[in-house]
Design a protein around this motif. Structure first.
Motif, mmCIF file in Angstrom:
data_model
loop_
_atom_site.group_PDB
_atom_site.id
_atom_site.type_symbol
_atom_site.label_atom_id
_atom_site.label_comp_id
_atom_site.label_asym_id
_atom_site.label_seq_id
_atom_site.Cartn_x
_atom_site.Cartn_y
_atom_site.Cartn_z
ATOM 1 N N TYR A 69 0.853 -1.184 0.000
ATOM 2 C CA TYR A 69 0.000 0.000 0.000
ATOM 3 C C TYR A 69 0.894 1.240 0.000
ATOM 4 O O TYR A 69 1.617 1.491 0.969
ATOM 5 N N ASP A 124 -3.424 -3.184 -1.769
ATOM 6 C CA ASP A 124 -4.447 -2.788 -0.799
ATOM 7 C C ASP A 124 -4.979 -1.392 -1.118
ATOM 8 O O ASP A 124 -5.028 -0.523 -0.277
ATOM 9 N N LYS A 125 -5.322 -1.206 -2.398
ATOM 10 C CA LYS A 125 -5.915 0.047 -2.895
ATOM 11 C C LYS A 125 -4.923 1.211 -2.834
ATOM 12 O O LYS A 125 -5.241 2.323 -2.392
ATOM 13 N N ASN A 173 -7.354 -5.430 -4.160
ATOM 14 C CA ASN A 173 -8.451 -5.181 -3.224
ATOM 15 C C ASN A 173 -9.340 -4.069 -3.750
ATOM 16 O O ASN A 173 -8.860 -3.103 -4.331
ATOM 17 N N LYS A 215 -11.171 -2.189 -1.770
ATOM 18 C CA LYS A 215 -11.044 -1.093 -0.816
ATOM 19 C C LYS A 215 -9.847 -1.379 0.075
ATOM 20 O O LYS A 215 -9.307 -2.497 0.066
ATOM 21 N N ASN A 216 -9.422 -0.410 0.831
ATOM 22 C CA ASN A 216 -8.271 -0.550 1.715
ATOM 23 C C ASN A 216 -8.675 -1.336 2.961
ATOM 24 O O ASN A 216 -9.507 -0.898 3.737
ATOM 25 N N TYR A 217 -8.082 -2.531 3.125
ATOM 26 C CA TYR A 217 -8.387 -3.392 4.268
ATOM 27 C C TYR A 217 -7.297 -3.369 5.329
ATOM 28 O O TYR A 217 -7.495 -3.844 6.430
ATOM 29 N N GLY A 218 -6.112 -2.895 4.998
ATOM 30 C CA GLY A 218 -4.979 -2.993 5.913
ATOM 31 C C GLY A 218 -4.211 -4.274 5.638
ATOM 32 O O GLY A 218 -4.700 -5.174 4.961
#
Length: 72
Positions: A12, A40-41, A65, A67-70
């Motif tokens: 990310y 991760d976006k 991904n 959206k950003n999930y971490g």
């Protein structure tokens, strides 16, 4: 043929480190592996760096991904 090792590499917004990281992994003496790069976006140039490396090495796979999930 299934590779012996899968390296999971979430990323990310790491464009300043990603090229060096990929180079380090790809230059190992073991060649029977795959890299599963999980975006991760990212909003920086990270995806372009991954795509540039895929052109030269088909051991890299991408998961994108939505959206950003971490990291976890």
């Amino acid at each position: 043929m299934i590779p012996k090792i899968s390296i999971i590499m979430p990323f990310y917004n790491v464009e300043s480190y990603l090229g060096e990281c990929l180079e380090s992994i790809l230059n190992q003496s073991l060649i029977d592996f795959e890299i599963i790069a999980i975006n991760d976006k990212s909003t920086d140039n990270s995806m372009n760096i991954i795509h540039e490396n895929i052109i030269h090495d088909n051991r890299i796979k991408i998961i994108q991904n939505k959206k950003n999930y971490g990291v976890s």
